[in-house]
Design an enzyme around this catalytic site. Structure first.
Site, PDB file in Angstrom:
ATOM      1  N   LYS A   1       0.847  -1.159   0.069  1.00 45.93           N
ATOM      2  CA  LYS A   1       0.254  -0.076   0.389  1.00 45.93           C
ATOM      3  C   LYS A   1       1.071   1.051   0.272  1.00 45.93           C
ATOM      4  O   LYS A   1       1.616   1.524   1.122  1.00 45.93           O
ATOM      5  CB  LYS A   1      -1.155  -0.268   1.405  1.00 45.93           C
TER       6      LYS A   1
ATOM      7  N   GLY B   1       6.635   4.380   9.110  1.00 43.75           N
ATOM      8  CA  GLY B   1       6.186   5.286   8.648  1.00 43.75           C
ATOM      9  C   GLY B   1       5.806   6.587   9.998  1.00 43.75           C
ATOM     10  O   GLY B   1       6.994   5.400  10.755  1.00 43.75           O
ATOM     11  N   SER B   2       5.250   6.873  10.824  1.00 51.25           N
ATOM     12  CA  SER B   2       5.124   7.764  11.849  1.00 51.25           C
ATOM     13  C   SER B   2       5.342   6.660  12.979  1.00 51.25           C
ATOM     14  O   SER B   2       4.192   5.834  13.290  1.00 51.25           O
ATOM     15  CB  SER B   2       3.660   8.904  12.152  1.00 51.25           C
TER      16      SER B   2
ATOM     17  N   GLY C   1       2.607   2.834  13.599  1.00 49.45           N
ATOM     18  CA  GLY C   1       3.139   2.501  14.195  1.00 49.45           C
ATOM     19  C   GLY C   1       3.189   1.185  15.338  1.00 49.45           C
ATOM     20  O   GLY C   1       2.539   0.369  15.442  1.00 49.45           O
TER      21      GLY C   1
ATOM     22  N   GLU D   1       9.530   0.479  10.779  1.00 52.39           N
ATOM     23  CA  GLU D   1      10.497   1.649  10.923  1.00 52.39           C
ATOM     24  C   GLU D   1      10.064   2.737  11.417  1.00 52.39           C
ATOM     25  O   GLU D   1       9.154   3.489  10.215  1.00 52.39           O
ATOM     26  CB  GLU D   1      11.320   1.317   9.236  1.00 52.39           C
TER      27      GLU D   1
ATOM     28  N   CYS E   1      12.959  10.473   8.156  1.00 46.61           N
ATOM     29  CA  CYS E   1      12.794  10.053   9.250  1.00 46.61           C
ATOM     30  C   CYS E   1      14.977  10.215   9.616  1.00 46.61           C
ATOM     31  O   CYS E   1      14.204   9.938  11.236  1.00 46.61           O
ATOM     32  CB  CYS E   1      12.472   8.761   9.236  1.00 46.61           C
TER      33      CYS E   1
ATOM     34  N   GLU F   1       9.519  14.920  16.624  1.00 39.58           N
ATOM     35  CA  GLU F   1       9.901  15.034  14.997  1.00 39.58           C
ATOM     36  C   GLU F   1       9.297  15.936  14.240  1.00 39.58           C
ATOM     37  O   GLU F   1       8.463  15.522  13.578  1.00 39.58           O
ATOM     38  CB  GLU F   1       9.949  13.526  14.669  1.00 39.58           C
TER      39      GLU F   1
END
Lengths: 482, 288
Positions: A184, A236-237, A241, A258, A292, A389
């Site tokens: 996706k 992703g974030s 996650g 990750e 990231c 972040e």
């Protein structure tokens, strides 16, 4: 933006890429209609609608997972490993052959400078396929037991910051280890994944081995929670996650994550300052800071702070922000209005919490989503811009006096993805490296990637590795690993 | 048989290198498999769990920073000291698990041998799990395995010593520190193991043993922000799922448990080492 140097525009031609007015989902080897409400993908540099892309519903995801399962059982699973490798070599070559097309499309859809998509994203994506192709028939030598087995169907959800490269990081190891894939792509950057689907067709990859289901968060949820998915991989974030880890709890699914980061970039007083300044710029402004592992916390030894900051500001003054398709551009567009709002919000916190904001002179384009390269000094470790972040071109500068203080400040974060060290002293580099709680440490460089080098985080930056021999473990089971 | 009246042991917690009672003042009765009273065990509270996390975090720097050779020798020392107390362990395991003396002794022997097996791993993990990375650039690239940090361990409920050692030793061999909730019904060998650890050069705080109920303390450990990983070996299925979900809040590494308690005599391979190791990849410049 005014600059020390005047440059004539050097735009890359977009005629090399043929964007269709609409795209379906790629399921079982062909493009099919999605049953969800289609979404529009825009060029963030102009806000021009590039195409309309199908959205995968739960039912579409189910079709894709069934296709992946069939391919796993009937073709890809039983195939000679050497042949699986050859398909991956084909894909690597096709990516190289059509590299310019991918680079242009990536820049149009994502907003990143063409120089980066051309020189980093696409070549590295090809390198990942080339590297993993070689593993396909050598897995018994990977240190995971004598006969490691694929897991089955991998459900993979990837972000918008490196759309094609993240696809490669996910798809290449999954296929090399004999799994099949339902991928996706990110809602705002689906186009290179759909072009990759054409590559799969050109490579004669058996139907169902790679399925690409576009859509937003709902589609991603359907992928990771499908009961016939054996393995979930997400980049992703940290927030998403967490929700994925929750959703996978209590199932047999294997999971790798990750996630976010807040990397320290540590400059010691014996560092080569000019080189360090280049590295600081690369660390935080590469890809507009949508990285990231971006070096978003600059820790400078007190004695060189003023020199480093002055030199850094001078260098930032020469960066060109603007048309991502211009080959001279250093900083492109912010990927979406939503992300721009998030960056603005956090940068505003920087000022209200008492840090000093600096931005270079110059105008930004009228249309599209833009944010100037930004440096905050007088930052305290308690400030939000030192903890959260930002995922944008915003650097927070702090100081330290001793190596111990540098390490303590660097590790003072819930994240642990990456870190940088600048020093001419090799023994110091290795000592500090040893003390940093981060999955990747760059010395006298930053934001380097290579398929042979495992990448991934400590702490809340996630678990599992991508790349290298270690990365294969995420997609294999063996006698000693459930 | 002499008519001397035996001196019985008070079983307490093993926490931060000392043997305190539970701060809650609670104890519970421990019985053998036929229902005879064996001892009162300390009934650890969530506060004891939090104290144990503090102790484990404080001990992490020294233990993870010790040389692999040193860690190997310390773990081997645990085996040596255990060997000398094999008879005591055998008696406790036989009573607690309802085994014949011979079977209990076999479990104790296997537990000692497991320490030896993991003692030998400490200085091989980097070679087996690490790598040099031939990156396409002027860098010496290498990856090293490093301990995850503080690991919460819910020890197996049935196998009170071999099971416990099988889950604890790999956590230590990898360089982590541990907060262990022991078997609830069969906690006594764990505290005797604590006495072995305390006299084997294992620094205080590296292992913390809490006797009590995983269902009571587990949730606090699963969501604790200073716990990096959790081994669910001793959690029954519904609890295990709840704890895994709760551990997601801080992205903890979770080692799931199979539906049935495994055969602890089987060769464990690397299956219990990998989950508690991180990989650090380093790019060191090459140039003149």
């Amino acid at each position: 933006m005014t600059s020390l140097f005047e440059y004539a525009p050097a735009p890359e031609s977009r005629s090399i890429v043929d964007i269709r007015p609409s795209y379906g989902l790629f399921v079982d080897g062909e493009f099919v209609d999605g049953t969800g409400t289609p979404l529009k993908t825009v060029n963030p540099a102009t806000e021009e609608v590039l195409s309309e892309v199908a959205t995968g519903s739960e039912e579409d995801v189910d079709r894709a997972v069934r296709a992946a399962r069939r391919a796993f059982v009937k073709t890809w699973g039983p195939m000679r490993p050497a042949d699986r490798g050859k398909y991956l070599f084909r894909i690597a070559r096709l990516l190289q052959e059509r590299a310019r097309e991918f680079a242009v499309l990536e820049t149009l859809d994502n907003g990143k400078p063409i120089r980066e998509s051309r020189d980093v994203d696409v070549p590295l994506a090809a390198a990942h396929f080339f590297y993993h192709a070689g593993w396909a028939d050598k897995l018994e030598h990977a240190g995971l037991g004598p006969a490691p087995r694929p897991l089955g169907v991998a459900g993979q959800v990837i972000p918008w910051n490196f759309p094609l490269l993240m696809l490669a990081w996910k798809v290449a190891p999954a296929l090399a280890t004999g799994n099949t894939v339902v991928l996706k792509p990110a809602e705002t950057t689906p186009l290179t994944a759909l072009l990759f689907a054409e590559i799969c067709q050109q490579a004669d990859l058996p139907p169902g081995v790679v399925n690409i289901v576009t859509g937003a968060g709902e589609t991603g949820r359907a992928v990771i929670s499908h009961p016939d998915v054996d393995k979930v991989a997400f980049t992703g974030s940290t927030e998403v996650g967490r929700s994925i880890a929750r959703a996978v709890a209590g199932t047999e699914k294997r999971l790798t994550l990750e996630l976010g980061g807040k990397a320290a970039n540590i400059v010691f007083d014996d560092a080569p300052i000019d080189q360090a300044v280049e590295g600081i710029v690369r660390g935080i402004f590469f890809n507009q800071g949508h990285v990231c592992c971006a070096g978003s916390r600059l820790l400078v030894q007190e004695s060189v702070h003023d020199e480093v900051v002055a030199s850094l500001q001078r260098r930032i003054g020469t960066l060109r922000v603007g048309d991502p398709m211009d080959k001279n551009t250093d900083l492109g567009a912010i990927n979406s209005a939503e992300q721009l709002a998030r960056i603005r919000e956090l940068a505003a916190f920087g000022e209200t919490e008492g840090a000093t904001c600096w931005q270079p002179e110059g105008e930004l384009p009228d249309r599209g989503f833009w944010f100037k390269p930004t440096v905050f000094t007088d930052v305290s470790p308690a400030h939000r811009i030192a903890r959260d972040e930002v995922f944008g071109p915003v650097l927070s500068v702090m100081t330290f006096r001793t190596p111990d203080e540098a390490v303590a400040k660097a590790n003072n974060t819930t994240y642990g993805l990456s870190a940088g060290i600048w020093s001419e002293k090799g023994s110091r580099i290795l000592k500090v490296t040893d003390q940093l709680r981060a999955g990747v440490v760059w010395a006298n460089t930053f934001n380097e990637f290579d398929p042979t080098s495992p990448f991934g985080g400590y702490k809340q930056s996630g678990y599992g590795r991508e790349g290298g021999r270690q990365g294969l473990a995420a997609y294999l089971s063996s006698g000693d690993q459930k | 048989m002499s008519d001397r009246l035996a001196v019985r042991k008070t079983y307490k917690l093993y926490l931060g290198g000392a043997f305190p009672r539970s701060e809650s003042g609670r104890t519970y009765e421990v019985h053998d498999t036929r229902g005879h009273f064996l001892a009162n065990a300390a009934w650890a509270s969530r506060k004891d769990g939090r104290d144990a996390v503090v102790a484990a975090r404080s001990a992490f720097g020294k233990w993870s920073g010790a040389t692999a050779y040193n860690r190997g020798q310390v773990l081997y020392r645990v085996a040596e000291v255990m060997e000398g107390r094999a008879a005591q362990f055998t008696e406790e395991v036989a009573a607690g698990e309802g085994l014949s003396t011979a079977k209990a002794r076999a479990a104790v022997d296997a537990a000692i041998d497991r320490w030896v097996w993991y003692a030998g791993w400490t200085d091989k993990l980097a070679a087996v799990l690490g790598s040099t990375n031939p990156v396409a650039g002027p860098y010496f690239g290498f990856s090293v395995p490093e301990p995850t940090g503080v690991v919460a361990v819910l020890a197996p409920q049935r196998s009170s010593l071999l099971g416990l050692v099988s889950v604890l030793a790999p956590v230590l061999a990898a360089g982590n520190t541990a907060v262990v909730v022991t078997s609830k019904e069969r906690p006594l060998p764990a505290i005797t193991l604590g006495e072995v650890l305390a006299t084997s050069d294992v620094p205080g705080g590296v292992v913390n043993l809490l006797t009590g109920d995983a269902a009571e303390i587990g949730p606090w450990l699963a969501e604790h922000a200073d716990v990096d990983a959790i081994d669910l070996a001793g959690a029954p299925a519904p609890l295990a799922m709840e704890l895994e979900r709760s551990a997601a809040g801080t992205i903890k590494r979770v080692l799931r448990t199979p539906a049935e308690e495994p055969d602890w005599t089987a060769d464990p391979g690397l299956s219990r080492l990998r989950p508690f190791l991180e990989t650090k990849s380093v790019w060191h410049p090459i140039g003149v």
